[in-house]
Design an enzyme around this catalytic site. Structure first.
Site, PDB file in Angstrom:
ATOM      1  N   ASP A  69      -9.947  -4.178  -5.547  1.00  0.00           N
ATOM      2  CA  ASP A  69      -9.377  -3.422  -4.433  1.00  0.00           C
ATOM      3  C   ASP A  69     -10.172  -2.124  -4.313  1.00  0.00           C
ATOM      4  O   ASP A  69     -10.207  -1.318  -5.251  1.00  0.00           O
ATOM      5  CB  ASP A  69      -7.894  -3.139  -4.703  1.00  0.00           C
ATOM      6  CG  ASP A  69      -7.165  -2.505  -3.524  1.00  0.00           C
ATOM      7  OD1 ASP A  69      -7.810  -1.804  -2.717  1.00  0.00           O
ATOM      8  OD2 ASP A  69      -5.935  -2.681  -3.427  1.00  0.00           O
ATOM      9  N   HIS A 116      -7.828  -5.030  -0.772  1.00  0.00           N
ATOM     10  CA  HIS A 116      -6.626  -4.338  -0.319  1.00  0.00           C
ATOM     11  C   HIS A 116      -5.967  -5.065   0.847  1.00  0.00           C
ATOM     12  O   HIS A 116      -4.747  -4.977   1.037  1.00  0.00           O
ATOM     13  CB  HIS A 116      -6.970  -2.905   0.089  1.00  0.00           C
ATOM     14  CG  HIS A 116      -5.786  -2.001   0.177  1.00  0.00           C
ATOM     15  ND1 HIS A 116      -5.076  -1.595  -0.929  1.00  0.00           N
ATOM     16  CD2 HIS A 116      -5.170  -1.422   1.245  1.00  0.00           C
ATOM     17  CE1 HIS A 116      -4.083  -0.803  -0.562  1.00  0.00           C
ATOM     18  NE2 HIS A 116      -4.108  -0.691   0.758  1.00  0.00           N
ATOM     19  N   SER A 123       0.841  -1.191   0.000  1.00  0.00           N
ATOM     20  CA  SER A 123       0.000   0.000   0.000  1.00  0.00           C
ATOM     21  C   SER A 123       0.885   1.254   0.000  1.00  0.00           C
ATOM     22  O   SER A 123       1.703   1.423  -0.900  1.00  0.00           O
ATOM     23  CB  SER A 123      -0.956  -0.040   1.185  1.00  0.00           C
ATOM     24  OG  SER A 123      -1.908   0.990   1.118  1.00  0.00           O
TER      25      SER A 123
END
Length: 342
Positions: free
Chosen positions: A288, A317, A139
């Protein structure tokens, strides 16, 4: 440094280390006063000479985010490498609005992903680490990893970026804005809402909507269980969740990110990505709801020596967060094989 959150199952307890890096000039022109970086070291420090793996943290998370990948014989193999996990600016452990003596709360200057990278570069200079075996992150950590590869293309052999973006998508900015509105009464983010009130929306938004998928949430047995899950998240994060200014300031950095803004590239994201020299592995799920999958697949198609892996399952995610994600073993297998080749 801020108080460490309670150890969760699977987290690795390691001594917390701190490096004072002095006044840090920021891209904005402001200066972060008396800056410091929090980090942990896995493996033998002597292996710094053989190659350090630099692991970077996601928004609102700490150095424990990638613990599931670290250890003897693990993908981030402490038998072969010293794994250095660095807390990003604004996470409450490194310099943050919540722990600054001179620039607390809303007086803390806004920083960028590149400012995070510069703080980490200063740490490596302090440790006399020059060449990196790999830079790894998920991320926002993956975004930092790609920024490292653009800013310092000769410093690492390999890059592993999970669920990353090279330029923040409008969708991600929208989600971050909704999260900020849950935390603050005002658009300028200077007046935090009462903690319990803020967490009733912020907790399920950031722990259910953003990191999961509709298919994953469908596993909750009924509506009553869904409401109970939401309330439990609000209660838990009311006690141990991030400081509102910390999360907000990291989200500003998230929103503004574009590797094309690196000096020398004139805002050209594609040209910046094409400048990456390290072997690169990008991993992202098919769905996601925070960092759109197209952002990862598109950037992977531009980086010269890049392999893209689509992650299985329906964890969205959260695929890059370790157990109980369905793709946990796939992540370990792909990253272990990739770094083993380097």
């Amino acid at each position: 440094m801020a108080a460490h959150p309670p150890l969760a199952p699977g987290w690795i307890a390691r001594p917390h280390l701190r490096c004072d890096i002095g006044d840090l000039p920021l891209e904005s022109g402001e200066v972060l006063r008396d800056a410091f970086v929090s980090y942990v070291m896995h493996g033998e420090p002597a292996r710094q000479r053989e190659g350090v793996i630099l692991a970077l943290t996601a928004i609102g998370s700490t150095h424990h985010r990638l613990d599931f990948l670290i250890g003897p014989g693990a993908p981030l193999d402490t038998d072969r490498h010293c794994v250095l996990v660095v807390d990003a600016l604004g996470n409450g452990l490194s310099s943050s609005p919540s722990n600054s003596v001179l620039q607390a709360g809303s007086r803390f200057p806004r920083f960028t992903i590149r400012d995070m990278v510069e703080s980490q570069r200063r740490l490596l200079a302090h440790l006399a680490v020059e060449r990196l075996a790999a830079v790894v992150g998920a991320s926002m950590g993956g975004m930092q990893a790609l920024q490292w590869a653009v800013s310092h293309p000769d410093r690492m052999r390999s890059v592993v970026a999970m669920t990353p973006m090279a330029r923040t998508a409008r969708w991600s900015q929208l989600v971050n804005e909704l999260a900020r509105r849950a935390l603050f009464e005002d658009a300028g983010c200077s007046r935090p809402r009462a903690r319990a009130e803020a967490m009733r929306l912020w907790a399920p938004l950031t722990k259910l909507v953003m990191p999961r998928t509709p298919r994953a949430v469908e596993e909750i047995p009924d509506h009553a269980a869904l409401l109970a899950t939401m309330e439990q998240l609000a209660t838990d994060l009311g006690q141990h969740g991030p400081d509102p200014f910390d999360w907000c300031w990291q989200s500003f950095a998230y929103d503004a990110h574009d590797v094309g803004g690196t000096p020398g590239f004139g805002g050209d994201t594609v040209r910046a990505l094409r400048s990456i020299r390290a072997r690169t592995l990008v991993l992202a799920p098919a769905e996601d709801l925070y960092n759109p999958p197209f952002a990862a697949s598109q950037l992977a198609g531009v980086i010269p020596r890049c392999r893209f892996v689509e992650l299985a399952g329906h964890d969205g995610h959260a695929s890059a967060s370790g157990p109980p994600a369905e793709c946990n073993e796939q992540l370990k297998r792909e990253i272990g094989a990739f770094l083993g080749e380097g």
